[in-house]
Design a protein around this motif. Sequence first.
Motif, mmCIF file in Angstrom:
data_model
loop_
_atom_site.group_PDB
_atom_site.id
_atom_site.type_symbol
_atom_site.label_atom_id
_atom_site.label_comp_id
_atom_site.label_asym_id
_atom_site.label_seq_id
_atom_site.Cartn_x
_atom_site.Cartn_y
_atom_site.Cartn_z
ATOM 1 N N MET A 1 -46.126 -32.619 137.628
ATOM 2 C CA MET A 1 -45.329 -33.467 138.169
ATOM 3 C C MET A 1 -44.121 -33.905 136.892
ATOM 4 N N ILE A 2 -42.970 -33.726 137.273
ATOM 5 C CA ILE A 2 -41.932 -34.065 136.549
ATOM 6 C C ILE A 2 -41.723 -35.707 136.356
ATOM 7 N N ALA A 3 -41.668 -36.511 135.406
ATOM 8 C CA ALA A 3 -41.609 -37.863 135.328
ATOM 9 C C ALA A 3 -40.279 -38.303 135.840
ATOM 10 N N LEU A 4 -40.154 -39.561 136.384
ATOM 11 C CA LEU A 4 -38.679 -40.004 136.848
ATOM 12 C C LEU A 4 -38.222 -40.820 135.647
ATOM 13 N N VAL A 5 -36.884 -40.515 135.781
ATOM 14 C CA VAL A 5 -36.149 -41.275 134.693
ATOM 15 C C VAL A 5 -34.928 -42.091 135.264
ATOM 16 N N ASP A 6 -34.954 -43.308 135.301
ATOM 17 C CA ASP A 6 -34.094 -44.166 135.827
ATOM 18 C C ASP A 6 -34.066 -44.037 137.577
ATOM 19 N N GLY A 7 -35.227 -43.610 138.166
ATOM 20 C CA GLY A 7 -35.303 -43.436 139.502
ATOM 21 C C GLY A 7 -34.828 -41.885 139.746
ATOM 22 N N LYS A 8 -34.675 -41.020 138.913
ATOM 23 C CA LYS A 8 -34.308 -39.469 139.244
ATOM 24 C C LYS A 8 -35.287 -38.575 138.388
ATOM 25 N N TYR A 9 -35.167 -37.445 138.977
ATOM 26 C CA TYR A 9 -35.875 -36.467 138.372
ATOM 27 C C TYR A 9 -34.934 -35.495 137.755
ATOM 28 N N PRO A 10 -35.025 -35.483 136.241
ATOM 29 C CA PRO A 10 -34.058 -34.770 135.584
ATOM 30 C C PRO A 10 -34.297 -33.276 135.712
ATOM 31 N N ASN A 11 -33.140 -32.536 135.822
ATOM 32 C CA ASN A 11 -33.274 -31.284 135.604
ATOM 33 C C ASN A 11 -31.893 -30.577 135.560
ATOM 34 N N GLY A 12 -31.620 -29.295 135.134
ATOM 35 C CA GLY A 12 -30.576 -28.573 134.877
ATOM 36 C C GLY A 12 -29.830 -27.834 135.944
ATOM 37 N N LEU A 13 -29.872 -28.264 137.265
ATOM 38 C CA LEU A 13 -29.599 -27.385 138.287
ATOM 39 C C LEU A 13 -28.075 -27.667 138.421
ATOM 40 N N GLN A 14 -27.577 -28.868 138.429
ATOM 41 C CA GLN A 14 -26.026 -29.066 138.512
ATOM 42 C C GLN A 14 -25.087 -28.369 137.370
ATOM 43 N N LYS A 15 -25.688 -28.308 136.371
ATOM 44 C CA LYS A 15 -25.047 -27.763 135.318
ATOM 45 C C LYS A 15 -25.002 -25.940 135.564
ATOM 46 N N ALA A 16 -26.221 -25.669 136.024
ATOM 47 C CA ALA A 16 -26.373 -24.369 136.176
ATOM 48 C C ALA A 16 -25.289 -23.752 137.303
ATOM 49 N N LEU A 17 -25.157 -24.813 138.332
ATOM 50 C CA LEU A 17 -24.436 -24.348 139.422
ATOM 51 C C LEU A 17 -22.941 -24.177 139.004
ATOM 52 N N GLU A 18 -22.435 -25.024 138.002
ATOM 53 C CA GLU A 18 -21.203 -25.072 137.507
ATOM 54 C C GLU A 18 -21.170 -23.724 136.513
ATOM 55 N N ASP A 19 -22.009 -23.531 135.840
ATOM 56 C CA ASP A 19 -21.766 -22.555 134.949
ATOM 57 C C ASP A 19 -21.680 -21.168 135.744
ATOM 58 N N ARG B 1 -29.673 -32.553 146.936
ATOM 59 C CA ARG B 1 -30.773 -33.456 146.437
ATOM 60 C C ARG B 1 -31.644 -33.174 145.074
ATOM 61 N N TRP B 2 -31.665 -31.880 145.213
ATOM 62 C CA TRP B 2 -32.242 -31.240 143.635
ATOM 63 C C TRP B 2 -31.260 -31.528 142.338
ATOM 64 N N ALA B 3 -30.146 -31.054 142.943
ATOM 65 C CA ALA B 3 -29.047 -31.020 141.911
ATOM 66 C C ALA B 3 -28.758 -32.704 141.352
ATOM 67 N N SER B 4 -28.771 -33.523 142.522
ATOM 68 C CA SER B 4 -28.769 -34.980 141.979
ATOM 69 C C SER B 4 -29.825 -35.472 141.437
ATOM 70 N N GLY B 5 -30.951 -35.033 141.696
ATOM 71 C CA GLY B 5 -32.129 -35.415 140.862
ATOM 72 C C GLY B 5 -32.851 -36.230 141.955
ATOM 73 N N SER B 6 -32.337 -36.636 143.026
ATOM 74 C CA SER B 6 -33.121 -37.557 143.965
ATOM 75 C C SER B 6 -34.254 -36.914 144.753
ATOM 76 N N ARG B 7 -34.411 -35.619 144.670
ATOM 77 C CA ARG B 7 -35.757 -34.907 144.821
ATOM 78 C C ARG B 7 -36.182 -34.136 143.806
ATOM 79 N N GLU B 8 -37.653 -34.100 143.607
ATOM 80 C CA GLU B 8 -37.941 -33.274 142.579
ATOM 81 C C GLU B 8 -37.820 -31.687 142.773
ATOM 82 N N LEU B 9 -37.337 -31.090 141.617
ATOM 83 C CA LEU B 9 -37.119 -29.647 141.668
ATOM 84 C C LEU B 9 -38.525 -29.000 141.304
ATOM 85 N N LEU B 10 -39.297 -28.342 142.101
ATOM 86 C CA LEU B 10 -40.412 -27.940 141.704
ATOM 87 C C LEU B 10 -40.615 -26.643 140.974
ATOM 88 N N PRO B 11 -41.416 -26.219 140.319
ATOM 89 C CA PRO B 11 -41.299 -24.857 139.359
ATOM 90 C C PRO B 11 -41.230 -23.736 140.273
#
Length: 230
Positions: free
Chosen positions: A1-19, A40-50
């Motif tokens: 499980m990925i830990a919450l940071v400031d109420g969000k699940y950090p991930n690199g999806l938004q940057k990957a979409l832009e790139d 929701r995955w890109a914003s970090g409001s939902r956990e991006l599971l492996p």
Amino acid sequence: MIALVDGKYPNGLQKALEDAGVSGSELARLIGTSRQNVSRWASGSRELLPPVAEQIAPHLNTTSAALLLLKSTEVFRVPLGGRIVGGGAIDVSTAQHEPGLEYEIELTVRVPDATVAYQVVGESMMPVYRPDTVIICRAHTQDIEPLIGKELAVATVNHGRMLKTVHRGSKPGHYDLESFNASTMRDVRLEWVARIAAIIPADEWKILERRAQVQEYLKKPSQRRRSLQG
């Protein structure tokens, strides 16, 4: 499980979409989910599971580890089988080595069931497969029917290795090969296909000469003969 940071699940999806220049709606279509899920995955409001990251990564020219912001200090090596193209207009016959004959690549991400890597040339499978990225493949197989409709590395009888979506042809043993930005090749015979396990961006891999082979090559001919005999 990925830990919450400031109420969000950090991930690199938004940057990957832009790139990759891929919209959330387009990604949702590619992986068979809703645009809301991607948002929701890109914003970090939902956990991006492996498992989801592994499904997304090939479509964004990245790795699941990069999407999950995982770091690895281990180094893994995969035999480099040569070059592979998206369309039929580029001749790579001089670089169509069998797996592991001369070189291997070094990665910092472990790819399960990896057997061989190919360096991408040409642009007919962009934006997913950019030139000089490396695709990591699972084992070659001649059992093609279960893989119909999937994007695969293929070896054709007459046109070398390619990255294609494989469809049934008009007669048994022949297949139609589809690219994003090139005309469909009709009724092509295939030697083998391989599932794509991962896509490694150009700046995240490096080529290495296989040390044992280089050492053998540097010996004098008489020394090479003796080592083979003894």
